[in-house]
Design an enzyme around this catalytic site. Sequence first.
Site, PDB file in Angstrom:
ATOM      1  N   LYS A  87      -1.599  25.711  -1.298  1.00  0.00           N
ATOM      2  CA  LYS A  87      -1.524  25.897  -2.746  1.00  0.00           C
ATOM      3  C   LYS A  87      -1.109  24.572  -3.384  1.00  0.00           C
ATOM      4  O   LYS A  87      -0.578  23.692  -2.676  1.00  0.00           O
ATOM      5  CB  LYS A  87      -0.554  27.042  -3.085  1.00  0.00           C
ATOM      6  CG  LYS A  87       0.869  26.862  -2.512  1.00  0.00           C
ATOM      7  CD  LYS A  87       1.691  25.915  -3.333  1.00  0.00           C
ATOM      8  CE  LYS A  87       2.851  25.362  -2.581  1.00  0.00           C
ATOM      9  NZ  LYS A  87       3.406  24.136  -3.221  1.00  0.00           N
TER      10      LYS A  87
ATOM     11  N   SER B  97      -5.943  12.233   9.776  1.00  0.00           N
ATOM     12  CA  SER B  97      -5.377  11.497   8.651  1.00  0.00           C
ATOM     13  C   SER B  97      -6.312  10.340   8.345  1.00  0.00           C
ATOM     14  O   SER B  97      -7.025   9.854   9.236  1.00  0.00           O
ATOM     15  CB  SER B  97      -3.976  10.969   8.985  1.00  0.00           C
ATOM     16  OG  SER B  97      -3.509  10.085   7.983  1.00  0.00           O
TER      17      SER B  97
ATOM     18  N   ALA C  60       2.397  19.577   6.637  1.00  0.00           N
ATOM     19  CA  ALA C  60       1.585  19.637   7.853  1.00  0.00           C
ATOM     20  C   ALA C  60       2.476  19.668   9.084  1.00  0.00           C
ATOM     21  O   ALA C  60       2.172  20.349  10.077  1.00  0.00           O
ATOM     22  CB  ALA C  60       0.643  18.435   7.913  1.00  0.00           C
TER      23      ALA C  60
END
Length: 328
Positions: free
Chosen positions: A99, A38, A18
């Site tokens: 992914k 978060s 991130a």
Amino acid sequence: MNTTSPLKIGILGAGSIASTMAHTLSRMEGAECVAIASRTPDKAREFAHAHGIARSYGSYESMMKDPDIELVYIATPHSQHAENAELCLSHGKHVLCEKAFTVNATEAERIIALARARGLLLAEAIWTRYMPSRRIIDEILAGGAIGTATSLSANLGYSLGHVGRLQDPALAGGALLDLGIYPLNFAAMFFGHDIRETISSAIMTDRGVDASNSITLCYEDGRMACLHSNMLAMTDRHGYIFGDKGYISVTNINNCEGINVYNLKRELSAHYDVPPQISGYEYQVEACAQAIRDGRTECPDMPHEETLRMMCLMDAIRASWGMRFPME
């Protein structure tokens, strides 16, 4: 989406990947990060401060109520992807999901159906599918520089034994979903999916996930792909495509650093540089922005059909090892 203003993005999850995306977005003209979420409020605030992000949220649900966010980038562990994507899509947000897309094909089918029903973009963030290097290799192959390609090889490995999530079956850990997906995509991009037989083996950890694996794909037309991934050792990350007139060498299949073409004497006949980049993440963001402008629910570089094929292939490979995750 306003076609004249940057795509407004919220990041879900505040880990290292991130952070790379936040850095990338800060240097892009066509997109900007406006929020971070978060499940740990302090972590969200620290992330926002470090990256100059205007808003931080201490829960994923609270960020969904932000009307400015158009697309959410999901950067959580694999085990959470389907749940997180459903949350975003149900709140009308387009999604770019890291992914491996989901834990398995069943989860992937479910969220793809939801995205289509809602008319929202849902894309897999397998960055190599969007990079300029893919088109460079396609052009080399189409130009006949190595003749008829009959085999390829690719590997990806890092010393990641210290990374807890990769060891944890409950987080869909193991080398395959995190690393093996890159050699598999390398093969799929250049040899397609007409696979006759898949032969694979794995070295399992004492917690029941694969530490390393070897995968051989045999294609209906006689071609073969030999693939390897390893989460306990560094590998050279090379990819090769072999033909009857020479071969192509790709430095770093995870983020191509250069492409060399060799002739039948194994002499270098051509070298191709890749364009300068921010991090490489920008290409998938640009593809999402364009797809949203075009009113698509998928990106042409990695359509839903391809994502489902890759998930089905990995499901079959794991099944051959007897490797199942607790949530399955």
